[in-house]
Write a protein that holds these residues in place. Structure first.
Motif, PDB file in Angstrom:
ATOM      1  N   MET A   1      89.477 -70.769-124.434  1.00 28.85           N
ATOM      2  CA  MET A   1      89.954 -70.741-122.977  1.00 28.85           C
ATOM      3  C   MET A   1      89.275 -69.578-122.188  1.00 28.85           C
ATOM      4  SD  MET A   1      91.674 -73.479-122.470  1.00 28.85           S
ATOM      5  CE  MET A   1      91.983 -73.327-120.760  1.00 28.85           C
ATOM      6  N   ILE A   2      89.336 -68.562-122.912  1.00 20.90           N
ATOM      7  CA  ILE A   2      88.613 -67.520-122.320  1.00 20.90           C
ATOM      8  C   ILE A   2      87.103 -67.792-122.223  1.00 20.90           C
ATOM      9  CG2 ILE A   2      87.806 -64.924-122.785  1.00 20.90           C
ATOM     10  CD1 ILE A   2      90.659 -64.779-124.381  1.00 20.90           C
ATOM     11  N   ARG A   3      86.634 -68.247-123.172  1.00 19.82           N
ATOM     12  CA  ARG A   3      85.225 -68.506-122.957  1.00 19.82           C
ATOM     13  C   ARG A   3      84.745 -69.275-121.847  1.00 19.82           C
ATOM     14  NH1 ARG A   3      84.020 -68.960-129.785  1.00 19.82           N
ATOM     15  NH2 ARG A   3      83.050 -66.877-129.811  1.00 19.82           N
ATOM     16  N   LYS A   4      85.569 -70.403-121.970  1.00 21.86           N
ATOM     17  CA  LYS A   4      85.639 -71.651-120.854  1.00 21.86           C
ATOM     18  C   LYS A   4      85.648 -70.671-119.348  1.00 21.86           C
ATOM     19  CE  LYS A   4      87.283 -75.951-119.272  1.00 21.86           C
ATOM     20  NZ  LYS A   4      88.527 -76.928-119.523  1.00 21.86           N
ATOM     21  N   LYS A   5      86.547 -69.768-119.299  1.00 21.75           N
ATOM     22  CA  LYS A   5      86.416 -69.195-117.839  1.00 21.75           C
ATOM     23  C   LYS A   5      85.279 -68.434-117.754  1.00 21.75           C
ATOM     24  CE  LYS A   5      91.617 -69.365-117.852  1.00 21.75           C
ATOM     25  NZ  LYS A   5      92.824 -68.678-118.114  1.00 21.75           N
ATOM     26  N   PHE A   6      84.792 -67.598-118.687  1.00 23.43           N
ATOM     27  CA  PHE A   6      83.495 -66.873-118.454  1.00 23.43           C
ATOM     28  C   PHE A   6      82.314 -67.891-118.536  1.00 23.43           C
ATOM     29  CE2 PHE A   6      85.645 -63.187-120.906  1.00 23.43           C
ATOM     30  CZ  PHE A   6      85.613 -62.241-119.872  1.00 23.43           C
ATOM     31  N   ALA A   7      82.311 -68.956-118.768  1.00 18.99           N
ATOM     32  CA  ALA A   7      81.317 -69.921-118.897  1.00 18.99           C
ATOM     33  C   ALA A   7      80.848 -70.390-117.390  1.00 18.99           C
ATOM     34  CB  ALA A   7      81.585 -71.127-119.702  1.00 18.99           C
ATOM     35  N   GLN A   8      82.038 -70.381-116.453  1.00 24.60           N
ATOM     36  CA  GLN A   8      81.896 -70.665-115.386  1.00 24.60           C
ATOM     37  C   GLN A   8      81.088 -69.588-114.439  1.00 24.60           C
ATOM     38  OE1 GLN A   8      85.866 -70.693-113.455  1.00 24.60           O
ATOM     39  NE2 GLN A   8      86.534 -72.223-115.058  1.00 24.60           N
ATOM     40  N   PHE A   9      80.986 -68.633-115.047  1.00 20.91           N
ATOM     41  CA  PHE A   9      79.935 -67.667-114.243  1.00 20.91           C
ATOM     42  C   PHE A   9      78.741 -67.477-115.237  1.00 20.91           C
ATOM     43  CE2 PHE A   9      84.186 -66.685-113.011  1.00 20.91           C
ATOM     44  CZ  PHE A   9      84.104 -66.434-111.818  1.00 20.91           C
ATOM     45  N   ASP A  10      78.364 -68.351-116.106  1.00 26.33           N
ATOM     46  CA  ASP A  10      77.490 -68.243-117.090  1.00 26.33           C
ATOM     47  C   ASP A  10      77.457 -66.896-117.900  1.00 26.33           C
ATOM     48  OD1 ASP A  10      76.310 -70.617-116.476  1.00 26.33           O
ATOM     49  OD2 ASP A  10      75.429 -69.567-114.375  1.00 26.33           O
ATOM     50  N   LEU A  11      78.414 -66.526-118.146  1.00 26.52           N
ATOM     51  CA  LEU A  11      78.892 -65.335-119.141  1.00 26.52           C
ATOM     52  C   LEU A  11      79.200 -65.884-120.271  1.00 26.52           C
ATOM     53  CD1 LEU A  11      80.076 -62.951-116.338  1.00 26.52           C
ATOM     54  CD2 LEU A  11      77.895 -63.093-117.278  1.00 26.52           C
ATOM     55  N   ALA A  12      78.892 -64.937-121.393  1.00 24.42           N
ATOM     56  CA  ALA A  12      79.560 -65.340-122.972  1.00 24.42           C
ATOM     57  C   ALA A  12      79.646 -63.972-123.571  1.00 24.42           C
ATOM     58  CB  ALA A  12      78.651 -66.349-123.467  1.00 24.42           C
ATOM     59  N   PRO A  13      80.604 -63.153-123.088  1.00 25.79           N
ATOM     60  CA  PRO A  13      80.605 -61.808-123.957  1.00 25.79           C
ATOM     61  C   PRO A  13      81.240 -61.895-125.249  1.00 25.79           C
ATOM     62  CG  PRO A  13      82.378 -61.900-122.263  1.00 25.79           C
ATOM     63  CD  PRO A  13      81.367 -63.233-122.082  1.00 25.79           C
ATOM     64  N   ILE A  14      81.791 -62.941-125.541  1.00 28.36           N
ATOM     65  CA  ILE A  14      82.692 -62.892-126.804  1.00 28.36           C
ATOM     66  C   ILE A  14      81.816 -64.042-127.799  1.00 28.36           C
ATOM     67  CG2 ILE A  14      84.838 -63.646-128.031  1.00 28.36           C
ATOM     68  CD1 ILE A  14      86.427 -63.054-125.659  1.00 28.36           C
ATOM     69  N   HIS A  15      81.573 -63.401-128.893  1.00 28.14           N
ATOM     70  CA  HIS A  15      80.751 -63.923-129.980  1.00 28.14           C
ATOM     71  C   HIS A  15      81.576 -64.503-131.355  1.00 28.14           C
ATOM     72  CE1 HIS A  15      76.937 -63.911-127.527  1.00 28.14           C
ATOM     73  NE2 HIS A  15      77.541 -62.858-127.101  1.00 28.14           N
ATOM     74  N   THR A  16      81.233 -65.380-131.926  1.00 37.11           N
ATOM     75  CA  THR A  16      81.655 -65.566-133.286  1.00 37.11           C
ATOM     76  C   THR A  16      80.891 -64.781-134.273  1.00 37.11           C
ATOM     77  OG1 THR A  16      82.925 -67.659-132.526  1.00 37.11           O
ATOM     78  CG2 THR A  16      82.674 -67.216-134.836  1.00 37.11           C
ATOM     79  N   VAL A  17      81.513 -64.175-135.170  1.00 35.70           N
ATOM     80  CA  VAL A  17      80.869 -63.600-136.435  1.00 35.70           C
ATOM     81  C   VAL A  17      81.432 -64.553-137.431  1.00 35.70           C
ATOM     82  CG1 VAL A  17      80.271 -61.855-138.084  1.00 35.70           C
ATOM     83  CG2 VAL A  17      80.576 -61.434-135.500  1.00 35.70           C
TER      84      VAL A  17
END
Length: 222
Positions: free
Chosen positions: A198-214
């Motif tokens: 859900m956090i990623r979805k909210k950031f994606a609205q601004f074309d941002l993706a600060p959280i990555h999966t390792v």
């Protein structure tokens, strides 16, 4: 020597101001709009010269948008000479108001005066975390993206704060669960995955993706 940002949609005025300030050995960045700069980049300047009447976002709108998150002088330079405009500019966070056409000597004198008495911290303080267009208000527990507050649940905010304040460090979902949930919580560790989705979805609205999966390890804020 100071690092000065000047914003004006008139290219001729930008050239004049840039030449004038460089003669005083200042570093100058001249832009016709603010759309390509992040809050983090804006906070690297020592002073902003800001036109008011611009086609997309005027100077008053820019000032209101960025003033809560920057602590550097903003000087308006504009042909709007009516008293209401001057009062508005100073009320919304401007530090000075210079009318066009302006005297080069007056502009230089006012800039030097502001730089001499400027003692506010330039960059983020202990109550904020800025990463590009993303600002975390650590006191209010809010996340603001490009000047717009975005709604996150308490748990979502806590996950963002944990990862952001430890930028570049990987956390397992078990660690995140232990860090953000109370001991009495009956939630499952798997809910961490859903919150991050859900956090990623909210950031994606601004074309941002600060959280990555390792993969096989956990999550990282980059």
């Amino acid at each position: 020597m100071a690092n000065i940002l000047t914003i004006d949609d008139d290219a001729a005025i930008l050239r004049l101001i840039t030449k004038m300030l460089k003669m005083k050995n200042h570093e100058v960045t001249g832009l016709q709009s603010l759309k390509d700069l992040t809050l983090e980049e804006i906070n690297n300047f020592d002073l902003i010269l800001l036109d008011v009447m611009m086609p997309d976002e005027d100077g008053f709108q820019i000032c209101k948008r960025i003033r809560p998150f920057i602590n550097i002088p903003i000087i308006f330079m504009t042909a709007k000479s009516d008293e209401n405009s001057i009062i508005q500019g100073l009320t919304i966070g401007g530090d000075d108001y210079i009318l066009k056409p302006f005297s080069i000597h007056e502009v230089n004198a006012r800039i030097e005066a502001h730089l001499r008495r400027e003692h506010r911290p330039k960059k983020q303080n202990t109550n904020t975390f800025i990463d590009g267009d993303i600002l975390l208000d650590l006191a209010a527990k809010k996340i603001i993206i490009r000047g717009e507050e975005v709604g996150f649940t308490k748990t979502q905010y806590n996950i963002c704060e944990l990862l952001a304040l430890n930028k570049g460090k990987v956390f397992s979902k078990d660690y995140i669960y232990d860090a953000v949930y109370s001991l009495e919580s009956e939630s499952q560790i798997s809910t961490v995955i859903e919150h991050i989705r859900m956090i990623r979805k909210k950031f994606a609205q601004f074309d941002l993706a600060p959280i990555h999966t390792v993969w096989g390890v956990g999550y990282i804020w980059e």
